[in-house]
Design a protein around this motif. Structure first.
Motif, PDB file in Angstrom:
ATOM      1  N   ARG A   1      14.070 -15.606 -38.163  1.00  0.00           N
ATOM      2  CA  ARG A   1      12.706 -15.099 -38.230  1.00  0.00           C
ATOM      3  C   ARG A   1      11.954 -15.796 -39.356  1.00  0.00           C
ATOM      4  NH1 ARG A   1       9.636 -11.017 -36.456  1.00  0.00           N
ATOM      5  NH2 ARG A   1      11.286 -10.416 -35.009  1.00  0.00           N
ATOM      6  N   HIS A   2      10.693 -16.128 -39.105  1.00  0.00           N
ATOM      7  CA  HIS A   2       9.849 -16.780 -40.093  1.00  0.00           C
ATOM      8  C   HIS A   2       8.912 -15.748 -40.733  1.00  0.00           C
ATOM      9  CE1 HIS A   2      11.164 -20.760 -38.833  1.00  0.00           C
ATOM     10  NE2 HIS A   2      10.959 -20.388 -37.579  1.00  0.00           N
ATOM     11  N   TYR A   3       8.620 -15.949 -41.997  1.00  0.00           N
ATOM     12  CA  TYR A   3       7.751 -15.030 -42.719  1.00  0.00           C
ATOM     13  C   TYR A   3       6.559 -15.796 -43.313  1.00  0.00           C
ATOM     14  CZ  TYR A   3      11.616 -11.716 -42.405  1.00  0.00           C
ATOM     15  OH  TYR A   3      12.601 -10.882 -41.935  1.00  0.00           O
ATOM     16  N   PHE A   4       5.430 -15.117 -43.406  1.00  0.00           N
ATOM     17  CA  PHE A   4       4.266 -15.719 -44.045  1.00  0.00           C
ATOM     18  C   PHE A   4       3.503 -14.636 -44.800  1.00  0.00           C
ATOM     19  CE2 PHE A   4       2.619 -13.988 -40.138  1.00  0.00           C
ATOM     20  CZ  PHE A   4       1.311 -13.619 -40.412  1.00  0.00           C
ATOM     21  N   HIS A   5       2.760 -15.061 -45.804  1.00  0.00           N
ATOM     22  CA  HIS A   5       1.972 -14.120 -46.593  1.00  0.00           C
ATOM     23  C   HIS A   5       0.640 -13.855 -45.891  1.00  0.00           C
ATOM     24  CE1 HIS A   5       4.575 -14.012 -50.123  1.00  0.00           C
ATOM     25  NE2 HIS A   5       4.771 -15.316 -49.944  1.00  0.00           N
ATOM     26  N   LEU A   6       0.269 -12.587 -45.820  1.00  0.00           N
ATOM     27  CA  LEU A   6      -0.978 -12.165 -45.188  1.00  0.00           C
ATOM     28  C   LEU A   6      -1.745 -11.317 -46.184  1.00  0.00           C
ATOM     29  CD1 LEU A   6      -2.816 -11.887 -42.691  1.00  0.00           C
ATOM     30  CD2 LEU A   6      -1.430  -9.925 -41.992  1.00  0.00           C
ATOM     31  N   HIS A   7      -2.886 -11.823 -46.617  1.00  0.00           N
ATOM     32  CA  HIS A   7      -3.701 -11.131 -47.616  1.00  0.00           C
ATOM     33  C   HIS A   7      -4.880 -10.456 -46.930  1.00  0.00           C
ATOM     34  CE1 HIS A   7      -1.601 -13.121 -51.010  1.00  0.00           C
ATOM     35  NE2 HIS A   7      -1.513 -14.143 -50.163  1.00  0.00           N
TER      36      HIS A   7
ATOM     37  N   GLU B   1      -3.497 -13.484 -56.798  1.00  0.00           N
ATOM     38  CA  GLU B   1      -2.298 -13.265 -55.978  1.00  0.00           C
ATOM     39  C   GLU B   1      -2.257 -14.226 -54.792  1.00  0.00           C
ATOM     40  OE1 GLU B   1      -0.786  -9.453 -55.069  1.00  0.00           O
ATOM     41  OE2 GLU B   1      -1.852  -8.444 -56.701  1.00  0.00           O
ATOM     42  N   ILE B   2      -3.422 -14.553 -54.248  1.00  0.00           N
ATOM     43  CA  ILE B   2      -3.474 -15.519 -53.143  1.00  0.00           C
ATOM     44  C   ILE B   2      -3.024 -16.890 -53.635  1.00  0.00           C
ATOM     45  CG2 ILE B   2      -5.015 -16.760 -51.562  1.00  0.00           C
ATOM     46  CD1 ILE B   2      -6.731 -14.172 -51.496  1.00  0.00           C
ATOM     47  N   GLU B   3      -3.464 -17.261 -54.816  1.00  0.00           N
ATOM     48  CA  GLU B   3      -3.063 -18.556 -55.381  1.00  0.00           C
ATOM     49  C   GLU B   3      -1.568 -18.597 -55.681  1.00  0.00           C
ATOM     50  OE1 GLU B   3      -7.331 -19.617 -57.565  1.00  0.00           O
ATOM     51  OE2 GLU B   3      -5.705 -18.683 -58.715  1.00  0.00           O
ATOM     52  N   ALA B   4      -1.004 -17.454 -56.053  1.00  0.00           N
ATOM     53  CA  ALA B   4       0.429 -17.397 -56.344  1.00  0.00           C
ATOM     54  C   ALA B   4       1.264 -17.402 -55.070  1.00  0.00           C
ATOM     55  CB  ALA B   4       0.747 -16.148 -57.165  1.00  0.00           C
ATOM     56  N   ALA B   5       0.718 -16.872 -53.971  1.00  0.00           N
ATOM     57  CA  ALA B   5       1.444 -16.809 -52.697  1.00  0.00           C
ATOM     58  C   ALA B   5       0.476 -17.125 -51.564  1.00  0.00           C
ATOM     59  CB  ALA B   5       2.064 -15.427 -52.494  1.00  0.00           C
ATOM     60  N   PRO B   6       0.150 -18.399 -51.369  1.00  0.00           N
ATOM     61  CA  PRO B   6      -0.826 -18.788 -50.336  1.00  0.00           C
ATOM     62  C   PRO B   6      -0.404 -18.339 -48.940  1.00  0.00           C
ATOM     63  CG  PRO B   6      -0.339 -20.623 -51.809  1.00  0.00           C
ATOM     64  CD  PRO B   6       0.675 -19.550 -52.106  1.00  0.00           C
ATOM     65  N   GLY B   7      -1.383 -18.049 -48.116  1.00  0.00           N
ATOM     66  CA  GLY B   7      -1.127 -17.628 -46.748  1.00  0.00           C
ATOM     67  C   GLY B   7      -2.438 -17.384 -46.033  1.00  0.00           C
ATOM     68  N   ILE B   8      -2.415 -16.611 -44.967  1.00  0.00           N
ATOM     69  CA  ILE B   8      -3.634 -16.273 -44.234  1.00  0.00           C
ATOM     70  C   ILE B   8      -4.390 -15.176 -44.976  1.00  0.00           C
ATOM     71  CG2 ILE B   8      -4.534 -15.269 -42.097  1.00  0.00           C
ATOM     72  CD1 ILE B   8      -2.229 -16.567 -40.617  1.00  0.00           C
ATOM     73  N   VAL B   9      -5.704 -15.320 -45.053  1.00  0.00           N
ATOM     74  CA  VAL B   9      -6.543 -14.340 -45.735  1.00  0.00           C
ATOM     75  C   VAL B   9      -7.564 -13.780 -44.742  1.00  0.00           C
ATOM     76  CG1 VAL B   9      -8.171 -13.908 -47.614  1.00  0.00           C
ATOM     77  CG2 VAL B   9      -6.280 -15.537 -47.940  1.00  0.00           C
ATOM     78  N   LEU B  10      -7.542 -12.486 -44.545  1.00  0.00           N
ATOM     79  CA  LEU B  10      -8.541 -11.807 -43.722  1.00  0.00           C
ATOM     80  C   LEU B  10      -9.327 -10.866 -44.628  1.00  0.00           C
ATOM     81  CD1 LEU B  10      -6.374 -10.835 -40.603  1.00  0.00           C
ATOM     82  CD2 LEU B  10      -7.743 -12.894 -40.941  1.00  0.00           C
ATOM     83  N   PHE B  11     -10.635 -10.783 -44.418  1.00  0.00           N
ATOM     84  CA  PHE B  11     -11.408  -9.914 -45.309  1.00  0.00           C
ATOM     85  C   PHE B  11     -12.575  -9.261 -44.593  1.00  0.00           C
ATOM     86  CE2 PHE B  11     -13.388 -14.087 -45.663  1.00  0.00           C
ATOM     87  CZ  PHE B  11     -14.754 -13.827 -45.744  1.00  0.00           C
ATOM     88  N   THR B  12     -12.983  -8.118 -45.151  1.00  0.00           N
ATOM     89  CA  THR B  12     -14.215  -7.434 -44.746  1.00  0.00           C
ATOM     90  C   THR B  12     -14.960  -7.107 -46.032  1.00  0.00           C
ATOM     91  OG1 THR B  12     -13.000  -5.326 -44.707  1.00  0.00           O
ATOM     92  CG2 THR B  12     -13.304  -6.432 -42.608  1.00  0.00           C
TER      93      THR B  12
END
Length: 278
Positions: free
Chosen positions: A3-9, A55-66
């Motif tokens: 299984r693959h994992y990714f960071h989701l912010h 935190e995004i810079e420390a663990a890059p990944g997909i970023v979703l925001f509202t």
């Protein structure tokens, strides 16, 4: 293949529930991939946003925001470009579509979907009613329900009722127990839609066995989990529903959300019939 994992912010100026629901719906389409969620609710200042960016810079990944604040949105987008993290304003495409169709400009209001309006109090009222009428514990006031669910033990009556209540649907549920009569007068109810919940004997037995294990029950050979006894329970409930003409839903392979959606559709049709006859 592992299984693959990714960071989701997930960054929101409200509770973050919209982002969580949307991202999980999409992530569910990828069987061998799991997200490591980082949720940042109530982000409404530059200082709060900067902590999320760190935190995004420390663990890059997909970023979703509202974020309705344009200055904060631009700051986040710039930081994501610098860190190589793809980002998306989840509500912006929907806002643009609404704007092009309605020809009006929206008024930015963080958390506007959670305002204390009439719908909010309707949901609270429905939830209070549902909790009082869960599992047949209050055998009166059923005429005040929008929906009344019937079914043998472990047909997801309670979670379905609570889900419906959160949609503003006043829901009561009554268990069908062998040898225990139903509350009198159910067949004479006018306002509520009565729905019977069914499931396969195999599914019911499996859930009941797991329930007994979680309770460390000593007697694991009761009729409660006997395949033949469970089959008769379900057959008896099916006859009851047919006798009264109550619609049924088989929950064996349905999620709570799917069951609730089917009930809401049935309730709309029921209300239209009720209104035309009034």
């Amino acid at each position: 293949m592992g299984r693959h994992y990714f960071h989701l912010h997930l960054i929101s100026d409200s509770t973050g529930e919209t982002l969580i629901a949307a991202s999980r719906a999409v992530a569910a389409q990828y069987q061998d991939v799991s997200s490591i969620e980082h949720v940042y609710p109530l982000v409404r200042s530059r200082a709060q946003l900067d902590r999320a960016i760190a935190e995004i810079e420390a663990a890059p990944g997909i970023v979703l925001f509202t974020l309705v604040d344009q200055e904060l949105s631009h700051r986040l987008e710039e930081a994501c470009r610098e860190s190589g993290s793809p980002c998306l304003s989840v509500l912006q495409p929907i806002l643009s579509l609404f704007g092009s169709y309605l020809g009006a400009t929206s008024t930015p209001r963080p958390g506007a979907q959670h305002m204390l309006n009439a719908d909010y109090f309707k949901r609270i009222d429905a939830l209070n009613y549902t909790m009082m009428h869960d599992d047949g514990q209050t055998a009166e006031g059923y005429e005040e329900a929008d929906v009344l669910l019937l079914g043998v033990s472990r047909t997801s009556k309670t979670p379905t009722s609570i889900y419906l209540a959160n949609r503003g649907v006043r829901t009561a549920n009554i268990p069908l127990v062998p040898g225990v009569p139903l509350p009198p007068g159910l067949e004479k109810l006018k306002n509520p839609l009565v729905v019977g919940l069914l499931a396969s004997p195999e599914r019911i037995v499996q859930i009941r066995q797991n329930r007994l294990l979680s309770l460390n029950a000593a007697d694991k050979e009761t009729p409660y989990v006997d395949r033949m006894s469970v089959s008769e329970e379900i057959a008896s409930s099916r006859r009851l529903f047919a006798q009264h003409g109550w619609p049924t839903i088989d929950v064996t392979r349905r999620s709570i959300e799917e069951t609730a959606a089917a009930i809401i559709d049935l309730h709309k049709a029921h209300r239209m019939k009720f209104i035309t006859q009034a």
